[in-house]
Design an enzyme around this catalytic site. Structure first.
Site, PDB file in Angstrom:
ATOM      1  N   ASP A  14      47.519  35.689  44.430  1.00  0.00           N
ATOM      2  CA  ASP A  14      48.380  35.289  43.318  1.00  0.00           C
ATOM      3  C   ASP A  14      49.418  34.272  43.787  1.00  0.00           C
ATOM      4  OD1 ASP A  14      49.253  35.263  40.727  1.00  0.00           O
ATOM      5  OD2 ASP A  14      50.307  37.190  40.819  1.00  0.00           O
ATOM      6  N   ASN A  62      42.089  36.499  32.616  1.00  0.00           N
ATOM      7  CA  ASN A  62      42.345  35.084  32.891  1.00  0.00           C
ATOM      8  C   ASN A  62      41.609  34.149  31.913  1.00  0.00           C
ATOM      9  OD1 ASN A  62      42.549  35.593  36.490  1.00  0.00           O
ATOM     10  ND2 ASN A  62      44.212  35.350  35.029  1.00  0.00           N
TER      11      ASN A  62
HETATM   12  C1  IPE Z   1      45.653  38.499  38.922  1.00  0.00           C
HETATM   13  O1  IPE Z   1      46.546  37.431  38.836  1.00  0.00           O
HETATM   14  C2  IPE Z   1      44.254  37.988  38.874  1.00  0.00           C
HETATM   15  C3  IPE Z   1      43.854  37.191  40.021  1.00  0.00           C
HETATM   16  C4  IPE Z   1      44.522  37.032  41.130  1.00  0.00           C
HETATM   17  C5  IPE Z   1      42.568  36.567  39.876  1.00  0.00           C
HETATM   18  P1  IPE Z   1      47.259  37.072  37.470  1.00  0.00           P
HETATM   19  O2  IPE Z   1      48.240  36.001  37.767  1.00  0.00           O
HETATM   20  O3  IPE Z   1      46.256  36.789  36.423  1.00  0.00           O
HETATM   21  O4  IPE Z   1      47.983  38.443  37.116  1.00  0.00           O
HETATM   22  P2  IPE Z   1      49.186  38.761  36.123  1.00  0.00           P
HETATM   23  O5  IPE Z   1      48.845  38.163  34.798  1.00  0.00           O
HETATM   24  O6  IPE Z   1      50.408  38.129  36.697  1.00  0.00           O
HETATM   25  O7  IPE Z   1      49.271  40.248  36.100  1.00  0.00           O
HETATM   26  C1  IPE Z   2      46.263  33.098  41.168  1.00  0.00           C
HETATM   27  O1  IPE Z   2      47.306  32.201  40.969  1.00  0.00           O
HETATM   28  C2  IPE Z   2      44.922  32.484  40.840  1.00  0.00           C
HETATM   29  C3  IPE Z   2      44.311  32.986  39.598  1.00  0.00           C
HETATM   30  C4  IPE Z   2      44.760  33.953  38.855  1.00  0.00           C
HETATM   31  C5  IPE Z   2      43.092  32.317  39.178  1.00  0.00           C
HETATM   32  P1  IPE Z   2      47.981  32.033  39.546  1.00  0.00           P
HETATM   33  O2  IPE Z   2      47.265  30.934  38.825  1.00  0.00           O
HETATM   34  O3  IPE Z   2      48.061  33.317  38.837  1.00  0.00           O
HETATM   35  O4  IPE Z   2      49.429  31.532  39.972  1.00  0.00           O
HETATM   36  P2  IPE Z   2      50.808  31.925  39.307  1.00  0.00           P
HETATM   37  O5  IPE Z   2      50.862  33.416  39.232  1.00  0.00           O
HETATM   38  O6  IPE Z   2      50.836  31.295  37.959  1.00  0.00           O
HETATM   39  O7  IPE Z   2      51.833  31.353  40.244  1.00  0.00           O
HETATM   40 MG    MG Z   3      49.451  34.793  38.709  1.00  0.00          MG
END
Ligand code: IPE
Ligand code: IPE
Ligand code: MG
Length: 246
Positions: A14, A62
């Protein structure tokens, strides 16, 4: 202090978006940098002798992200799967998948199926990609499959139920790591994480390199896992196994 390695490390990657934002870049640049971190993680875990590495690359939830970001991510997955294949073969790593395959764009599914087949006999490590994954959906799907297979209520114990999960042969994660300072599961490996140790890192995913991995593994090595029993019981069991304790 890395003598007690997890057999299975699962990572909630994340913080790609925030990494990009900090640099005044589009989110896509964060995802690109995130891919490099995945590659480095797999290499380092393989080097250390960790048998299973699972990465959460895309959750069911997502799909709610902007279409442009979703499209970019799937382009990235496609490229990643194709580009990594020679290295996976060279390093004897088996690729595995958990998630809802029918959600995947055809080209991604095709490349994935090819790589899964090609690496199927590799033995040094299992690298599992979680894409369009939802822990709740996995549990529901397992229940549906069990019912469809004609399993009776009396037959359905934990061992039987596990056979219907996405990856029946994957051991439960010993260590679940989440980066970017968030401390939640976000629907990742709900069934399998029942007795996992958790490690939350403030570091954003693209910056999670070998040094950060070492911190997570050191933290894990210092944990006492009891699985509901007393320390004395664990002590006795390890002694009879000739492993000693502490
Ligand atoms: C969790 O990250 C899913 C992945 C790392 C693929 P998100 O960024 O989607 O999670 P939330 O929405 O902050 O819980
Ligand atoms: C994790 O990084 C990757 C995926 C969930 C695909 P994020 O895209 O969630 O990054 P933040 O949480 O917005 O920084
Ligand atoms: Mg995230």
């Amino acid at each position: 202090m890395e003598e007690r390695l997890p057999q299975h490390i699962a990572v909630i990657m994340d913080g790609n978006g925030r990494w990009a934002k900090e640099r005044g870049l589009p989110r896509s640049e964060g995802h690109l940098a995130g891919v490099d971190a995945v590659r480095a993680l797999v290499r380092e875990c393989r080097r250390k002798g960790i048998a299973y590495v699972t990465v959460y690359a895309f959750s069911k939830e997502n799909w709610q992200r902007p279409e442009t970001e979703v499209n970019f991510l799937f382009e990235l997955f496609l490229r990643f799967i194709r580009q990594e294949l020679p290295d996976l073969m060279k390093e004897d790593i088996r690729l595995a998948f958990i998630g809802d395959k029918k959600d995947l764009p055809f080209t991604v599914r095709q490349a994935l199926d090819y790589a899964l087949k090609k690496t199927a006999a590799n033995r040094s490590m299992v690298f599992t990609l979680a894409i369009s994954y939802s822990g709740r959906e996995e549990i529901l799907e397992a229940a549906r499959r069990a019912i469809a297979a004609g399993v009776s209520p009396e037959q359905l114990d934990e061992t039987c139920f596990r056979r219907f999960l996405y990856a029946p042969d994957m051991p439960d994660p010993d260590l679940v790591v989440r980066t970017s300072g968030e401390e939640r599961l976000s629907n990742f490996l709900l069934f399998q994480s029942a007795y996992a140790e958790f490690y939350f890192s403030p570091v954003l995913w693209p910056d999670f390199g070998p040094d950060e991995l070492k911190k997570a593994l050191d933290s894990y090595a210092g944990r006492k896992r009891r699985f509901g029993r007393t320390s004395e019981q664990i002590h006795r069991q390890l002694a009879t196994e000739g492993k000693g304790y502490e």
